[in-house]
Motif scaffolding. Structure first.
Motif, short mmCIF file in Angstrom:
data_model
loop_
_atom_site.label_atom_id
_atom_site.label_comp_id
_atom_site.label_asym_id
_atom_site.label_seq_id
_atom_site.Cartn_x
_atom_site.Cartn_y
_atom_site.Cartn_z
N VAL A 54 0.77 -1.08 -0.04
CA VAL A 54 0.05 -0.05 0.00
C VAL A 54 0.81 1.45 -0.02
O VAL A 54 0.62 2.22 -0.64
CB VAL A 54 -0.94 -0.13 1.12
N VAL A 84 -4.31 -8.23 3.31
CA VAL A 84 -4.31 -7.54 4.46
C VAL A 84 -5.59 -6.79 4.85
O VAL A 84 -6.49 -6.61 3.62
CB VAL A 84 -3.29 -6.24 4.29
N HIS A 86 -8.05 -3.96 6.75
CA HIS A 86 -7.81 -2.58 7.30
C HIS A 86 -8.44 -2.34 8.44
O HIS A 86 -9.61 -2.66 8.97
CB HIS A 86 -8.73 -1.63 6.33
N ARG A 90 -12.96 -0.95 5.20
CA ARG A 90 -13.18 -0.15 4.09
C ARG A 90 -14.11 -1.06 3.14
O ARG A 90 -13.40 -1.60 2.05
CB ARG A 90 -11.70 0.23 3.37
N PRO A 91 -15.27 -1.30 3.67
CA PRO A 91 -16.25 -1.92 2.67
C PRO A 91 -16.54 -1.42 1.37
O PRO A 91 -16.31 -0.18 1.41
CB PRO A 91 -17.40 -2.14 3.54
N ARG A 150 -15.56 -8.75 10.45
CA ARG A 150 -15.54 -10.17 9.80
C ARG A 150 -15.49 -9.97 8.45
O ARG A 150 -15.02 -10.79 7.69
CB ARG A 150 -16.81 -10.77 10.50
N ARG A 155 -13.21 -11.08 3.07
CA ARG A 155 -12.58 -10.70 2.01
C ARG A 155 -11.24 -10.84 1.76
O ARG A 155 -10.89 -11.33 0.50
CB ARG A 155 -13.06 -8.94 2.07
N ALA A 156 -10.47 -10.76 2.83
CA ALA A 156 -9.04 -10.82 2.44
C ALA A 156 -8.82 -12.35 2.38
O ALA A 156 -8.06 -13.00 1.61
CB ALA A 156 -8.36 -10.52 3.90
#
Ligand SMILES: Nc1ncnc2c1ncn2[C@@H]1O[C@H](COP(=O)(O)OP(=O)(O)OP(=O)(O)O)[C@@H](O)[C@H]1O
Ligand SMILES: [Mg+2]
Lengths: 246, 313
Positions: A54, A84, A86, A90-91, A150, A155-156
């Protein structure tokens, strides 16, 4: 450590006059759960940003699986197998919960699922693991903080990482949610994913981590066995020091 | 989905039938032609401005390149089978030249840069007289039959909307939506965001390049201030916003409204159409940023009982 999966050497990040990360050497062992702790502003999140691409380090190198990944773009590093989460969630706010996770499934580490159906199925699996399956079709923005944390993990995970960097996924959770998330972390580890977690909840860290690295003012001051590290005088005084300031 | 496809098929069939049912309704055919052309252009703009959230105020550049390329090639006797695809590719190539540096900028900075790019392109067209004829533009001698133009514009619209529908449901569509909603988060999930934006811009520019060809062959005249004009770029922003930014059919709905306002109002009183667009835009931004489709959605919800919301588990 003979063959670390992830290694940072001399990692440094300057913001103008401020040195947020200062010559940190860190080696992550394959399959471990490593805790990364330190007072606020110690540079933990910045260190994650340097590793995950990032941000570019001012100096130093990152090696993943024996290959240098320093300065590569964040998406490249994700595809290589380092994911990673956040600290400030940060959806994708206009997407449903499952669609958020599908993005990770579509674009992460190979092999990727085929087509939209494949991505959806892979995403549903991660939602199941993370206890969000019943919220799959809800708009992402409708989740509570616990749900958002969660979702970050789901997502990760959907990117099929070899190494997962978790940035304060327990912050703001109630004790029940905390326990669920710690169980989740152990489950992920058992799937063979190496985990590094930044955490302020030292009890949780002690319960789940096999090793701890302590960062204070951008520098690594101690690392090793949780019990030894958490009773180390320098660590105690660093934490007391910030408590006294606060 | 199947219902949408069936509806689209019926609409296309009806539009194909119109010139045969009413061959002498030239004014109606002309209006439909304009709607097709503007609808295709607005749909193309929306791939970048709506889907990927990269609002461009310089899209006339691609229309202009397509229009000039076709005009120049036609003047030199080159067949449309060659000049139209070449026009599309030239516009696409130009999008790569400008997109790669412009996409280093984010959000409003990108938008401001596109204003500069659009205007710079217009000035190049004005000053490169040996190629473009300068301020006085280029004139073509003979237009293809109106019927052919009608079907060409319809085909372009169907292709553009079809492409948008396909992209929206595809992996690529997810990349663009992720870019729009949070570019940095998209990056950390493996999305090559700059590549995705550049690809969207390329497709958008190619469609506008073909629209430029259709434009040149319809009006038989291209000039820097018409095809490269800032007002054209603004029209391309207005239509998707009116209809519904980032939706598949919104830009087309916007094009219908835009064309009617322009055709009806511009004829009655000079510049009253601009006033109407201004009022419409403000109303949309204030009351329903999702445009006409957002309003339709609200009406549907008012009719249906509210869905039961499950509290977060
Ligand atoms: N983008 C930035 N620009 C300037 N300074 C920054 C930036 N990001 C972080 N910093 C500064 O770098 C230092 C380290 O920040 P960082 O977020 O890495 O700390 P942290 O250990 O994650 O803290 P916390 O526990 O509060 O999350 C802080 O002093 C912070 O203000
Ligand atoms: Mg932090």
């Amino acid at each position: 450590m003979a063959d670390p999966i992830l290694e940072g050497r001399g990692l440094t990040k300057r913001f103008g006059g401020l040195i947020a990360v200062d010559g940190v050497d860190i080696a992550i062992e394959r399959g471990e759960i490593c805790g990364l702790i330190g007072p606020n502003g110690a540079g933990k999140s910045t260190l994650f940003r340097l590793i995950s691409g990032v941000m570019r380090p001012t100096a130093g190198t990152v090696t993943f699986n024996g290959r240098p990944i320093t300065g590569r773009s964040a998406h490249d590093i994700c595809v290589a197998g380092v994911a990673v989460t956040h600290q400030i969630v940060r959806p994708f706010r206009d997407m449903s919960v499952v669609e958020n996770v599908m993005v990770g499934a579509f674009f992460g580490h190979r092999p990727r699922p085929r087509g939209r159906g494949g991505a959806r199925a892979a995403a549903m699996e991660e939602l199941e693991v993370c206890g969000l399956a019943d919220r799959a079709e809800s708009p992402a923005r409708s989740l509570t903080l616990g749900g958002h944390k969660r979702l970050e993990i789901a997502r990760a995970l959907a990117t099929r990482p070899k190494v997962l960097l978790l940035d304060e996924v327990l912050a703001g959770l109630n004790p029940t949610e905390t326990d669920r998330t710690l169980d989740l972390v152990r489950t992920v580890r058992e799937r063979g994913t190496t985990i590094v977690m930044v955490e302020h909840n030292l009890r949780a860290v002690r319960g789940v981590c096999s090793r701890i690295v302590v960062l204070v003012e951008g520098r690594k001051i101690v690392e090793g066995d949780p019990d030894a590290v958490l009773t180390d005088e320098r660590v105690v005084s660093a934490y007391l020091g910030t408590a006294a300031h606060a | 989905m199947a219902r949408n496809a069936a509806f689209a098929a019926i609409a296309i069939a009806a539009l194909i039938a119109v010139p045969f049912v009413a061959p002498h309704a030239e004014y109606a055919l002309d209006v439909l032609f304009l709607i097709f052309l503007y609808g295709a252009m607005a749909t193309a703009w929306n791939l970048v401005g709506g889907f990927a959230g990269q609002v461009s105020f310089g899209h006339a550049a691609f229309l202009g390149i397509g229009a000039y390329a076709t005009a120049i090639m036609t003047q030199n006797g080159i067949s449309l089978w060659i000049s139209v695809p070449v026009s599309a590719l030239l516009a696409g190539a130009y999008s790569l030249v400008i997109g790669i540096p412009a996409f280093r900028l984010r959000g409003p900075y990108f938008s401001i840069a596109t204003i500069g790019i659009g205007e710079a392109t217009r000035l190049i067209a004005r000053n490169w007289s040996s190629l473009t004829g300068g301020v006085s533009g280029l004139t073509l001698s003979s237009a293809p039959p109106l019927l052919l133009q009608y079907f060409a514009a319809l085909a372009l619209l169907v292709a553009a909307v079809g492409l948008a529908a396909w992209i929206r449901a595809s992996r690529f569509g997810y990349a663009l939506a992720a870019v729009r909603q949070d570019t940095d988060a998209a990056e950390t999930l493996g999305v090559a965001t700059t590549v995705a934006k550049t690809q969207a811009l390329f497709l958008s520019a190619c469609i506008l390049g073909v629209a430029g060809s259709v434009y040149a062959l319809h009006y038989l005249f291209v000039s820097p201030d018409s095809v490269f004009g800032f007002s054209t770029s603004i029209a391309l922003v207005i239509m998707p916003i009116i209809g519904g930014l980032g939706t598949v059919t919104g830009p087309l709905i916007g094009a219908v409204i835009y064309t009617f306002i322009r055709e009806q109002l511009a004829a009655t009183l000079a510049n009253v159409d601009l006033l109407a667009f201004g009022v419409l835009l403000i109303a949309i931004v204030v009351f329903e940023p999702r445009g006409i489709l957002g309003i339709a959605d609200r009406i549907r919800r008012m009719r249906k009982p509210p869905a039961v919301t499950v509290p977060d588990g």
